[in-house]
Scaffold this motif. Structure first.
Motif, short mmCIF file in Angstrom:
data_model
loop_
_atom_site.label_atom_id
_atom_site.label_comp_id
_atom_site.label_asym_id
_atom_site.label_seq_id
_atom_site.Cartn_x
_atom_site.Cartn_y
_atom_site.Cartn_z
N GLY A 45 35.65 15.12 -12.31
CA GLY A 45 34.37 15.80 -12.47
C GLY A 45 33.29 15.22 -11.58
N LYS A 46 33.27 13.89 -11.47
CA LYS A 46 32.28 13.25 -10.60
C LYS A 46 32.55 13.59 -9.14
N GLN A 47 33.82 13.67 -8.76
CA GLN A 47 34.15 14.03 -7.37
C GLN A 47 33.66 15.44 -7.04
N LEU A 48 33.80 16.36 -7.97
CA LEU A 48 33.44 17.76 -7.75
C LEU A 48 32.02 18.09 -8.20
N ASN A 49 31.33 17.08 -8.76
CA ASN A 49 29.98 17.29 -9.31
C ASN A 49 30.01 18.40 -10.37
N ALA A 50 31.02 18.33 -11.25
CA ALA A 50 31.20 19.34 -12.28
C ALA A 50 31.49 18.66 -13.62
N PRO A 51 30.99 19.19 -14.72
CA PRO A 51 31.30 18.62 -16.03
C PRO A 51 32.75 18.86 -16.40
N MET A 52 33.26 18.04 -17.28
CA MET A 52 34.65 18.13 -17.69
C MET A 52 34.98 19.51 -18.24
N HIS A 53 34.07 20.09 -19.02
CA HIS A 53 34.37 21.39 -19.61
C HIS A 53 34.56 22.47 -18.55
N GLU A 54 33.90 22.32 -17.40
CA GLU A 54 34.07 23.28 -16.32
C GLU A 54 35.47 23.17 -15.72
N LEU A 55 35.99 21.95 -15.65
CA LEU A 55 37.34 21.75 -15.14
C LEU A 55 38.39 22.36 -16.07
N LEU A 56 38.03 22.51 -17.34
CA LEU A 56 38.95 23.08 -18.33
C LEU A 56 38.77 24.58 -18.48
N GLY A 57 37.99 25.18 -17.60
CA GLY A 57 37.83 26.63 -17.63
C GLY A 57 36.46 27.10 -18.05
N GLY A 58 35.62 26.17 -18.50
CA GLY A 58 34.26 26.54 -18.87
C GLY A 58 34.04 26.53 -20.37
N GLN B 171 22.84 15.19 -33.76
CA GLN B 171 21.54 15.58 -34.29
C GLN B 171 21.72 16.82 -35.16
N GLN B 172 21.33 16.70 -36.43
CA GLN B 172 21.45 17.80 -37.38
C GLN B 172 22.87 18.36 -37.43
N GLY B 173 23.84 17.45 -37.34
CA GLY B 173 25.23 17.85 -37.49
C GLY B 173 25.86 18.48 -36.27
N TYR B 174 25.22 18.36 -35.10
CA TYR B 174 25.76 18.94 -33.87
C TYR B 174 25.62 17.94 -32.72
N ILE B 175 26.48 18.09 -31.70
CA ILE B 175 26.37 17.33 -30.46
C ILE B 175 26.25 18.33 -29.32
N ASP B 176 25.21 18.16 -28.51
CA ASP B 176 25.06 19.01 -27.33
C ASP B 176 26.15 18.68 -26.32
N VAL B 177 26.70 19.71 -25.69
CA VAL B 177 27.74 19.52 -24.68
C VAL B 177 27.09 19.07 -23.38
N PRO B 178 27.43 17.87 -22.86
CA PRO B 178 26.80 17.40 -21.62
C PRO B 178 27.17 18.29 -20.43
N ASP B 179 26.23 18.45 -19.52
CA ASP B 179 26.47 19.25 -18.32
C ASP B 179 26.47 18.41 -17.05
N GLY B 180 26.38 17.07 -17.19
CA GLY B 180 26.45 16.21 -16.03
C GLY B 180 27.88 16.09 -15.53
N PRO B 181 28.08 15.51 -14.35
CA PRO B 181 29.43 15.40 -13.77
C PRO B 181 30.38 14.60 -14.66
N GLY B 182 31.63 15.02 -14.71
CA GLY B 182 32.62 14.32 -15.51
C GLY B 182 32.29 14.41 -16.99
N LEU B 183 32.32 13.28 -17.65
CA LEU B 183 31.94 13.25 -19.06
C LEU B 183 30.46 13.52 -19.26
#
Length: 393
Positions: free
Chosen positions: A91-104, A360-372
């Motif tokens: 993800g860091k190599q492609l400047n893409a978050p992990m979820h994007e590598l898994l299809g979005g 926070q309030q029972g949820y975790i925001d999905v990070p959009d930074g590269p990799g994790l």
């Protein structure tokens, strides 16, 4: 230059932390270094890493599928923590978050359910000690009184969780035999009464699950399932130890009760879940994110479950690094229900990343930074080690 002759990234080194101590469930973190200066964050199950270095140094970390099937799959849960670092690198190599590598991602935040243990959080050592004390005294520990469960439930719901889980196979003075897996009538009453009290305390709109850890025999486990049908549980987890070679026994329970049955946290790989689903022996699955094989295997399990109209509620007990990888994975699964949080009683879980207290309030925001999309707060992590012990080796 032909495509197969292109210059590839190479793994140059792997470093791990010492155990972060019993109070932090002996987590050990991992870094994979590359010749392009990109570093991937993962988790290690502990122990020497010489063999891991021999397998991976010099290999291309971006060919995750190949490394998974060549090496990591054979390491089972240990390999899954390493796989996390490979996704972080790619993800860091492609400047893409992990979820994007898994299809979005399909959702921007992940619902978390809080594992509250019992009327108090406990470790395996606590659990064993309390059994010894209970057998010696003949008295129920106050942390297992129904009132303690209710107090914990109210506290956790006030933090914003919309789903909670409790253990009810706890040390008690009513167990008639130390080896037989029957439930005495007094223990049965305590289990059912406690669940009734929990439902009354949290109301009808908070999801409530109960874990029995496969502690009981078929007849008594089925009786529990039927006697709590009116309490609208999200699920009852592992009423029996079906993994000991009898999927049909769990199917018998599942087919005779309206209480949804959930299982699957100790199995590795998608193939192990096939018979469970073919026999319709449960209603939901809870594959453990590292133990079941990381992103590659979890997605296979979830896809198989969807074909059987089952949702998945993944389990994990590792650090926040594995937790954030789980968030990325779960964001891509259409049949995702909720992600377990097993570390509410471990302060380091919420402070070890650059994103503080991500729940926070029972949820975790999905990070959009590269990799994790996260980094370590190494100062906070180093504070868990004895003075003078280096963080990485």
């Amino acid at each position: 230059m032909f495509a197969n002759e292109r210059e590839t990234m190479k793994i140059t080194d792997i470093k791990v932390t010492p155990s972060l101590g019993a109070e932090n469930r002996h987590w050990s973190l991992l870094k994979i270094f590359t010749d392009e200066g990109i570093v991937g964050l993962g988790e290690w199950a502990g122990g020497p890493i010489g063999q891991l270095k021999r397998m991976l140094i010099g290999r291309d970390p971006t060919n995750i599928n190949q490394l998974h099937y060549d090496h990591l799959w054979q390491m089972q849960g240990r390999g899954a923590g390493v796989e996390i670092a490979l996704w972080d690198i790619r993800g860091k190599q492609l400047n893409a978050p992990m979820h994007e590598l898994l299809g979005g991602k399909l959702r921007d935040r992940i619902r978390v359910y809080c594992d509250c243990h019992s009327g108090a959080h406990w470790t395996r050592e606590d659990y064993a000690r309390r059994w010894q004390e209970t057998r010696a005294s003949g008295q129920l520990d106050p942390v297992y009184e129904t009132s303690a469960y209710v107090s914990m439930a109210k506290e956790v719901v006030a933090e914003g969780y919309t789903a909670i889980k409790f253990d009810l196979d706890v040390p008690n003075p009513w167990k008639l035999d130390a080896y037989d897996r029957s439930i005495s009538r007094r223990q049965h009453h305590h289990i059912v009464t406690t669940i009734e009290s929990l439902r009354q305390a949290i109301g009808p709109y908070i999801d409530l699950s109960i874990d029995l850890h496969g502690s009981f025999n078929l007849a008594d486990a089925l009786r529990i399932c039927k006697d709590v049908e009116h309490l609208d549980l999200l699920w009852l987890e592992d009423p029996i130890r079906w993994e000991w070679g009898n999927v049909a026994a769990l199917a018998k329970i599942c087919q005779q009760t309206e209480t949804p049955i959930c299982t699957g946290e100790i199995f590795y790989g998608a193939k192990m879940f096939r018979e469970l689903m073919e026999q319709q022996a449960c209603d939901l699955l809870e594959p453990d994110i590292p133990h079941s094989g990381g992103a590659i295997e979890i997605r296979r399990i979830a896809e198989l479950a969807e074909m059987y109209h089952m949702s998945v509620a993944p389990h994990y007990m590792r650090s926040a690094i594995t937790g954030m990888a789980a968030v990325h994975i779960c964001s891509t699964l259409p049949n995702f229900l909720a992600l377990e949080h097993h570390s509410r009683n471990i302060p380091l879980w919420g402070t070890m990343l650059d994103i503080k207290n991500p729940i926070q309030q029972g949820y975790i925001d999905v990070p959009d930074g590269p990799g994790l999309g996260v980094d370590l707060d190494e100062e906070a992590i180093a504070a868990a080690l004895p003075a003078g012990v280096p963080l990485w080796s």
